[in-house]
Design a protein around this motif. Structure first.
Motif, PDB file in Angstrom:
ATOM      1  N   UNK A 127       0.851  -1.184   0.000  1.00  0.00           N
ATOM      2  CA  UNK A 127       0.000   0.000   0.000  1.00  0.00           C
ATOM      3  C   UNK A 127       0.883   1.229   0.000  1.00  0.00           C
ATOM      4  N   UNK A 128       0.422   2.273  -0.679  1.00  0.00           N
ATOM      5  CA  UNK A 128       1.183   3.516  -0.781  1.00  0.00           C
ATOM      6  C   UNK A 128       0.231   4.705  -0.691  1.00  0.00           C
ATOM      7  N   UNK A 129       0.703   5.775  -0.084  1.00  0.00           N
ATOM      8  CA  UNK A 129      -0.066   7.007  -0.034  1.00  0.00           C
ATOM      9  C   UNK A 129       0.592   8.088  -0.850  1.00  0.00           C
ATOM     10  N   UNK A 130      -0.202   8.848  -1.584  1.00  0.00           N
ATOM     11  CA  UNK A 130       0.277  10.031  -2.297  1.00  0.00           C
ATOM     12  C   UNK A 130      -0.340  11.236  -1.601  1.00  0.00           C
ATOM     13  N   UNK A 131       0.372  11.779  -0.643  1.00  0.00           N
ATOM     14  CA  UNK A 131      -0.156  12.860   0.179  1.00  0.00           C
ATOM     15  C   UNK A 131       0.998  13.533   0.899  1.00  0.00           C
ATOM     16  N   UNK A 132       0.860  14.828   1.155  1.00  0.00           N
ATOM     17  CA  UNK A 132       1.933  15.543   1.855  1.00  0.00           C
ATOM     18  C   UNK A 132       2.037  15.090   3.302  1.00  0.00           C
ATOM     19  N   UNK A 133       0.932  14.662   3.885  1.00  0.00           N
ATOM     20  CA  UNK A 133       0.941  14.114   5.233  1.00  0.00           C
ATOM     21  C   UNK A 133       0.277  12.750   5.216  1.00  0.00           C
ATOM     22  N   UNK A 134       0.778  11.838   6.019  1.00  0.00           N
ATOM     23  CA  UNK A 134       0.224  10.493   6.051  1.00  0.00           C
ATOM     24  C   UNK A 134      -1.173  10.529   6.649  1.00  0.00           C
ATOM     25  N   UNK A 135      -2.196  10.127   5.891  1.00  0.00           N
ATOM     26  CA  UNK A 135      -3.555  10.165   6.423  1.00  0.00           C
ATOM     27  C   UNK A 135      -3.777   9.119   7.502  1.00  0.00           C
ATOM     28  N   UNK A 136      -4.701   9.401   8.392  1.00  0.00           N
ATOM     29  CA  UNK A 136      -5.017   8.472   9.477  1.00  0.00           C
ATOM     30  C   UNK A 136      -5.390   7.105   8.919  1.00  0.00           C
ATOM     31  N   UNK A 137      -6.061   7.066   7.778  1.00  0.00           N
ATOM     32  CA  UNK A 137      -6.513   5.804   7.196  1.00  0.00           C
ATOM     33  C   UNK A 137      -5.379   4.804   7.012  1.00  0.00           C
ATOM     34  N   UNK A 138      -4.159   5.286   6.801  1.00  0.00           N
ATOM     35  CA  UNK A 138      -3.028   4.408   6.513  1.00  0.00           C
ATOM     36  C   UNK A 138      -2.233   4.008   7.756  1.00  0.00           C
ATOM     37  N   UNK A 139      -2.610   4.528   8.916  1.00  0.00           N
ATOM     38  CA  UNK A 139      -1.896   4.186  10.142  1.00  0.00           C
ATOM     39  C   UNK A 139      -2.340   2.815  10.642  1.00  0.00           C
ATOM     40  N   UNK A 140      -1.358   1.969  10.946  1.00  0.00           N
ATOM     41  CA  UNK A 140      -1.636   0.670  11.536  1.00  0.00           C
ATOM     42  C   UNK A 140      -0.770   0.452  12.760  1.00  0.00           C
ATOM     43  N   UNK A 141      -1.061  -0.599  13.483  1.00  0.00           N
ATOM     44  CA  UNK A 141      -0.255  -0.910  14.664  1.00  0.00           C
ATOM     45  C   UNK A 141       1.057  -1.561  14.279  1.00  0.00           C
ATOM     46  N   UNK A 142       1.006  -2.518  13.351  1.00  0.00           N
ATOM     47  CA  UNK A 142       2.211  -3.238  12.933  1.00  0.00           C
ATOM     48  C   UNK A 142       2.544  -2.986  11.473  1.00  0.00           C
ATOM     49  N   UNK A 143       1.520  -2.930  10.624  1.00  0.00           N
ATOM     50  CA  UNK A 143       1.761  -2.692   9.202  1.00  0.00           C
ATOM     51  C   UNK A 143       2.258  -1.264   8.996  1.00  0.00           C
ATOM     52  N   UNK A 144       3.257  -1.114   8.150  1.00  0.00           N
ATOM     53  CA  UNK A 144       3.823   0.206   7.883  1.00  0.00           C
ATOM     54  C   UNK A 144       3.611   0.554   6.420  1.00  0.00           C
ATOM     55  N   UNK A 145       2.898   1.649   6.171  1.00  0.00           N
ATOM     56  CA  UNK A 145       2.548   2.042   4.808  1.00  0.00           C
ATOM     57  C   UNK A 145       3.272   3.335   4.456  1.00  0.00           C
ATOM     58  N   UNK A 146       4.162   3.305   3.481  1.00  0.00           N
ATOM     59  CA  UNK A 146       4.877   4.526   3.081  1.00  0.00           C
ATOM     60  C   UNK A 146       3.934   5.543   2.457  1.00  0.00           C
TER      61      UNK A 146
END
Length: 410
Positions: free
Chosen positions: A166-185
């Protein structure tokens, strides 16, 4: 001599410094996630892709999908209401905003599902709070992290994950991509993906700072291997993205540039299953007509170009776009040729595998909730549909309870 070079010299002296102290944050967090899953067995992942497009600011849903046959619409909106003769009519009651020609074209082809009156109980009109609610999928605030992050946490508890799943295209990491163990760039643009390691010397340095291979089975060795895996995956992605020429024509605006980059990712990164993108400007309190038309034109044309590109490269049956906004606007226009923060509004699913059409009842302008549209569809039901029916996930685990799915996928 810079602080970074000083550390480099120290490492040349034989000391081992944990990767998190010297590497960029994206590398250390991915490495941490890899360590968590290091001992787990592998399983082939699915190949469907979910593109989440966030319309930030509160899109005016009533002027996006317009209930023109209801006279109350023009009573509430005598100046910002869209004249019937300008609408792209869907049927005898509803029509697209005239700026959405690109989306309307896909709708006529059966590739756009419009889910009406989407929201949640006791809606919040704060941008920050409502976006937090949507991205965490937890109106009550009892679930930690984001809904996509929790999905990949669950996936990670069963099988390893690719560092670029999974990848985010955003200046700030959105809450939706935050996980406890999984790390999404998350990166502001693909230019950052291309430059995140830097030139060959910088990449070599990042690999060297891990030091000599530690003893097998140790925590240090696990970090070294995880970091190398992350670097390898991101280095490959950078090369693949750099070598791809988009097949579609995209406008030079927020949506055009965003979907052009998403197309590059989907075309070149088969391991990536979620791309999260956001574009703002939808907080139209004043002088709404021109600003909203420009935004919707950009959105509709970009999604149209993206869908055509997916068809051109043979990916159309594997990709859907989910578009949402944190809330709609008030039914009554304000005194500044605009609309204020509201509640329910439409969501969109776009792709060759969606059941096109209008889903849900026509917005009820006679039965308002303190001046707002009442929601008839909980947004978590739409999320559950994509999690279970598209991503191969478990929505009950991710969302904390069971929600009825919406019949919008083939």
């Amino acid at each position: 001599m810079s602080d970074f070079l000083t550390r480099r010299e120290i490492l040349k002296g034989g000391s081992l410094i944990a990767v998190g102290l010297v590497a960029p944050p994206w590398l250390s967090t991915i490495a941490h996630a890899d360590v968590v899953r290091a001992a787990k067995g592998a399983k082939a992942a699915g190949d469907t892709v979910l593109v989440v497009c966030q319309l930030s600011g509160g899109n005016d849903g009533l002027n996006t999908i317009v209930p023109y046959a209801n006279k109350l619409y023009y009573t509430y909106r005598p100046t910002v209401g869209i004249p019937e003769d300008k609408l792209l009519k869907i049927d005898e009651q509803m029509g697209f905003h005239p700026g959405l020609k690109g989306l309307a074209e896909l709708y006529q082809q059966g590739k756009v599902a419009v889910i009406q009156n989407v929201g949640y109980p006791k809606p919040n009109r704060s941008h920050f709070k409502s976006m937090e609610i949507w991205q965490s999928a937890s109106p009550e605030g009892n679930l930690k992290h984001g809904w996509i992050g929790r999905h990949f946490d669950h996936q990670l508890s069963q099988n390893p994950l690719n560092p670029v799943v999974a990848l985010g295209l955003s200046t700030e990491k959105p809450i939706a991509l935050h996980g406890q163990a999984a790390s999404i760039p998350c990166f502001a643009s693909l230019a950052d993906v291309k430059n995140m390691i830097g030139d060959a010397d910088a990449e070599k340095m990042l690999r060297e700072i891990q030091g000599m291979d530690a003893k097998p089975g140790t925590a240090t060795r696990a970090v070294q291997q995880a970091s190398t895996t992350a670097l390898d995956a991101l280095s490959i992605l950078r090369k693949q993205v750099s070598g791809y020429e988009p097949k579609g024509t995209y406008a030079n605006d927020a949506f055009g540039n965003g979907f052009k980059q998403i197309a590059q990712l989907v075309a070149t990164s088969p391991a990536t299953r979620v791309v999260y993108f956001s574009a703002g400007g939808f907080d139209t309190h004043a002088r709404q007509p021109d600003a909203h038309e420009k935004l919707l034109t950009g959105f509709g044309n970009a999604v149209n170009a993206f869908q055509k590109e997916m068809e051109a490269i043979g990916k159309a049956d594997k990709v859907i776009v989910l578009a949402f906004s944190e809330f709609g606007r008030r039914v009554q226009e304000n005194a500044s040729l605009g609309t204020d923060h509201g509640a329910a509004g439409p969501m969109f699913l776009v792709g060759s595998r969606v059941k096109g059409g209008l889903h849900g009842p026509i917005p009820d302008l006679q039965n308002l909730d303190n001046g707002d549209l009442r929601h008839t569809q909980d947004f978590r039901g739409v999320f559950a549909t994509t999690l279970d029916g598209w991503m191969g996930g478990d929505s009950e685990v991710v969302l904390g309870q069971k929600f009825d799915r919406v019949d919008v996928l083939k």
